[in-house]
Design an enzyme around this catalytic site. Structure first.
Site: not given
Ligand code: GAR
Length: 208
Positions: A66, A110, A180
């Site tokens: 990672r 989000h 939105a």
């Protein structure tokens, strides 16, 4: 000119809203200097190519560790030297070091009204599945500055969207995007590019 890098994972409709906003002049003082995707072959990359924006794929599974993925990602960002990094449907946890390198210079969209339906495991369609499961009557979207937490950074803007009888996760996702997300994200970028919004002392501040 605000140099932005847009990070994506999939369809890229939010990326498209930014590209269109810059073209239409609703986002000013802004240039997309690069798009980074963690997935090859996604529609986002076609959208970047069509707009002649340099695009890069950096895929976690191409790296043994990672850490190596994080390094490649941070190195690419550094090369692009962005003023603002926009996470537009980027469904990978960003390296912690990125937050300290770019304080107040990373924003995320989000698809819910934070603090509802956010945090670990809440991304993309899953957010709308959970909202429908819970039976909320109103949901929406949030744009926020990114800090060390997951969906916990200072909120820049939010917009509510009605949940309607018979909604499926897909139908609700589309309404949240149309009503939105595609409004809020371009607006936030324009506000930041023109000095109307910034992060100060861990808070999102609007200058009038
Ligand atoms: C958007 O709904 C965005 O808000 C969401 O992923 C979708 C990407 O769509 N992001 C998250 O869930 C982040 N936690 P797009 O690729 O068409 O812009």
């Amino acid at each position: 000119m605000l140099r932005i890098v847009v990070c994506v994972s999939g369809g890229g409709t939010n990326l498209q809203a930014i590209i269109d906003g810059i073209k239409a002049g609703t986002i000013t003082n802004t240039e997309i200097v690069g798009v980074i995707s963690n997935n090859p072959g996604v529609k986002s990359l076609e959208r970047a190519a069509a707009a002649q924006i340099p695009a890069f794929v950096i895929r976690p599974r191409d790296f043994a560790e990672r850490e190596e993925f994080h390094k490649a990602f941070l190195d690419r960002l550094a090369e692009l030297s962005p003023d603002l990094i926009v996470l537009a449907g980027f469904l990978v946890k960003i390296p912690e070091e990125m937050v300290s390198r770019y304080p107040g210079r990373i924003i995320n969209i989000h698809p819910s009204l934070i603090p509802s339906f956010c945090g670990t495991g809440y991304y993309g369609l899953k957010v709308h599945e959970k909202a429908l499961e819970r039976g909320v009557k109103v949901t929406g979207a949030t744009v926020h500055f990114v800090n060390e937490g997951m969906d916990e950074g200072p909120i820049i803007s939010q917009k509510a969207v009605q949940v309607l009888e018979g909604d499926t996760p897909e139908i609700l996702q589309k309404r949240v995007m149309e009503e939105a997300e595609w409004v809020l994200l371009p607006q936030a970028i324009d506000d930041i590019a023109n000095g109307r919004v910034c992060m100060e002392n861990g808070r999102s501040v609007r200058k009038v």
